[in-house]
Design an enzyme around this catalytic site. Structure first.
Site, short mmCIF file in Angstrom:
data_model
loop_
_atom_site.label_atom_id
_atom_site.label_comp_id
_atom_site.label_asym_id
_atom_site.label_seq_id
_atom_site.Cartn_x
_atom_site.Cartn_y
_atom_site.Cartn_z
N ARG A 115 0.84 -1.21 0.00
CA ARG A 115 0.00 0.00 0.00
C ARG A 115 0.87 1.26 0.00
O ARG A 115 0.43 2.33 -0.41
CB ARG A 115 -0.97 -0.01 1.19
CG ARG A 115 -1.87 1.22 1.28
CD ARG A 115 -3.19 0.95 2.02
NE ARG A 115 -3.00 0.23 3.26
CZ ARG A 115 -2.55 0.77 4.39
NH1 ARG A 115 -2.27 2.05 4.46
NH2 ARG A 115 -2.39 0.03 5.47
N TYR A 167 -13.73 17.05 -16.95
CA TYR A 167 -14.16 15.65 -17.00
C TYR A 167 -15.33 15.46 -16.01
O TYR A 167 -15.29 16.00 -14.89
CB TYR A 167 -12.97 14.76 -16.62
CG TYR A 167 -13.32 13.31 -16.50
CD1 TYR A 167 -13.60 12.56 -17.64
CD2 TYR A 167 -13.40 12.70 -15.26
CE1 TYR A 167 -13.94 11.23 -17.53
CE2 TYR A 167 -13.74 11.37 -15.15
CZ TYR A 167 -14.02 10.63 -16.29
OH TYR A 167 -14.36 9.32 -16.18
N ASP A 178 -4.93 18.69 -15.10
CA ASP A 178 -5.22 17.36 -15.62
C ASP A 178 -4.65 17.27 -17.03
O ASP A 178 -5.08 18.00 -17.92
CB ASP A 178 -6.74 17.14 -15.61
CG ASP A 178 -7.14 15.72 -16.01
OD1 ASP A 178 -6.42 15.09 -16.81
OD2 ASP A 178 -8.19 15.24 -15.54
N LYS A 181 -6.31 6.03 -19.97
CA LYS A 181 -6.52 6.52 -21.34
C LYS A 181 -5.26 6.25 -22.17
O LYS A 181 -4.90 5.12 -22.36
CB LYS A 181 -6.91 8.00 -21.29
CG LYS A 181 -8.03 8.31 -20.28
CD LYS A 181 -9.35 7.65 -20.62
CE LYS A 181 -10.35 7.69 -19.48
NZ LYS A 181 -10.67 8.99 -18.95
C1 LIG Z 1 -11.04 9.44 -17.66
C2 LIG Z 1 -10.63 10.76 -17.14
C3 LIG Z 1 -10.49 10.99 -15.76
C4 LIG Z 1 -10.81 9.93 -14.72
O1 LIG Z 1 -9.96 8.85 -14.80
P1 LIG Z 1 -10.32 7.35 -14.30
O2 LIG Z 1 -9.07 6.62 -14.56
O3 LIG Z 1 -11.49 6.89 -15.12
O4 LIG Z 1 -10.67 7.47 -12.85
C5 LIG Z 1 -10.04 12.22 -15.35
N1 LIG Z 1 -9.76 13.20 -16.24
C6 LIG Z 1 -9.90 13.02 -17.57
C7 LIG Z 1 -9.58 14.14 -18.51
C8 LIG Z 1 -10.34 11.80 -18.07
O5 LIG Z 1 -10.49 11.64 -19.39
#
Ligand SMILES: *Cc1c(COP(=O)(O)O)cnc(C)c1O
Length: 441
Positions: free
Chosen positions: A80, A133, A217, A242
């Site tokens: 962890r 998002y 992000d 992604k």
């Molecule tokens: C998919 C996404 C998230 C969230 O990510 P997860 O791995 O699904 O928790 C956050 N920001 C953006 C821009 C995303 O495309």
């Protein structure tokens, strides 16, 4: 350990490219029977050599003493807190992102939550770009206010006054601790000027004594085409589910930044249990070897697809792709801040759900699904899916109309993708024509 090949960052006095470092950096074969690739260390805990070492590793893992040079993130204690497969990916992500250090988390939302829970306290405010998002919008709009944290949105990421107004509004109820960005925006591809945000944050800090942390992000085109830390952001967050994972087969998140900024986030990850499991970490280390290759190829295919859409003879389309941007301010930010367009973008047809749905239903290679950045091409209709939770008015303000269709272009041959769009557009247009003939007869 600069002499060890697995920590090599330069050759002949020149820095190595990230694409080179992704194949070997951070993994020492001597620790695993000479295996050229890291095994998956399926273990929850790690044996100490003696009691003294156990005590030392706990002091390191809990941040009570600083980690000595060359010891990575400290001694291995318990999965962890730290784990070899996780640390390999963390080292590589930091290289790709141009940041001092990185942390992996169990999802992109866990990364964003860990940063928010570390840096925001009851009574604080923060400002954020919108739209974000959907999961982030829900965390900021519905969850954090229940903890007494106040979000203040702004909608223009290229205008200093818009951010200043949001900061002033936030400051009316408490200290403004964070400026949160996501660029390019999803699904509109609107760009935020990260350097301008740095300027605003520093000026605000000089005037009020409280410099907000800039968190960005970087999921949409990073880390290959955009490195926000180099533009002045303090922390980047990623959904590694992604492009970095890149095969739509895992859920993971990442956080990058300076050791100073990430130290308390590391503590939060350990106590909240936001760590990533060994197997997904290993899959990411494998994915990262092809990251540059995949993102460059997908972006090149995306350009071909965008060109076809912009010039097609079937249905008029407006492109929301950074290289089809008409605003000179946005063009300038794109040139300065991004090394490429990525492969997730949208096109807009007439504001008519029926037409949009006929196009979606006519596609065969593009799969109808949310998410992005996988090897397969995906298509989605944000107004009825990812952004359906927004009020119709907020959707309209954000430009998410019924005619907006988002594509995530993958690794198929671009000519096949264009052919798929061509047949879907052709039949969607023909059925539009036969409908209007029925109506007029
Ligand atoms: C998919 C996404 C998230 C969230 O990510 P997860 O791995 O699904 O928790 C956050 N920001 C953006 C821009 C995303 O495309």
């Amino acid at each position: 350990m600069p002499d060890k090949n697995f920590r090599r960052t330069e050759l002949g006095g020149k820095p190595l490219h990230p694409a080179t470092q992704m194949t070997a950096y951070g993994y020492d074969p001597a620790l695993s029977e000479g295996a050229v690739k890291p095994p998956v260390f399926l273990t929850s805990t790690f044996v100490f050599e003696n009691a003294e070492q156990g005590a030392e590793f706990f002091d390191l893992a809990s941040g009570r003493i600083p980690v000595p040079e060359g010891m990575g993130a400290g001694g291995l204690v318990y999965s962890r807190f730290n784990h070899p497969n996780t640390e390999i990916v963390e080292d590589r992500l930091a290289i790709c992102d141009g940041s001092e250090t990185a942390l992996l988390t169990s999802s992109g939302m866990a990364a964003i939550s860990a940063v928010a829970l570390t840096y925001l306290r009851p009574g604080d405010s923060f400002v954020h770009y919108t739209p974000l998002y959907g999961g982030t919008e829900a965390l900021f709009g519905n969850v954090l206010p229940q903890w007494g944290v106040r979000p203040v949105p702004f909608t223009d990421g290229t205008c200093k006054d818009a951010v200043l107004r949001a900061l002033e509004e936030g400051a009316q109820t408490g200290p403004v601790k964070m400026i949160y960005l996501e660029t390019p925006a999803n699904p509109t591809n609107a760009l935020i000027d990260i350097r301008l945000m740095r300027e605003v944050a520093d000026e605000w800090g000089t005037a009020t004594g409280q410099t907000p942390l800039i968190v960005c992000d970087n999921t949409m085109i990073g880390p290959v085409f955009q490195r926000p830390i180099e533009c002045g952001a303090d922390i980047c967050v990623y959904s590694l589910s992604k492009y970095v994972g890149g095969h739509s087969d895992l859920v993971a998140g990442g956080i990058t930044g300076s050791a100073k900024h990430l130290k308390p986030v590391r503590q939060a990850r350990g106590v909240f249990g936001f760590h990533l499991d060994p197997h997904s970490s290993w899959m990411l280390s494998r994915s990262m070897e092809t990251l540059t290759l995949r993102m460059e190829r997908a972006a090149a295919s995306g350009r071909k697809v965008a060109h076809w859409l912009a010039t097609n003879d079937y249905i008029p389309c407006r492109l929301l792709h950074p290289e089809y941007e008409s605003d000179p301010r946005a063009q300038e930010i794109y040139r300065r801040q991004c090394d490429g367009p990525g492969s997730t973008f949208a096109f807009v047809v007439e504001d008519d759900r029926d037409l949009a749905f006929r196009i979606l239903n006519g596609l065969t290679l593009f799969k109808l699904a949310v998410s992005l950045g996988g090897s397969e091409s995906l298509v989605c209709h944000p107004a009825s899916t990812t952004h359906s939770g927004m009020s119709p008015e907020a959707r309209k303000n954000a430009g998410v109309t019924e005619g907006l269709i988002r594509l995530s272009v993958g690794l198929e041959h671009p000519d096949d993708l264009v052919r798929d769009l061509e047949q879907a557009f052709c039949s969607a247009r023909d059925s539009s024509q036969s409908r209007s003939q029925v109506r007029s007869s």
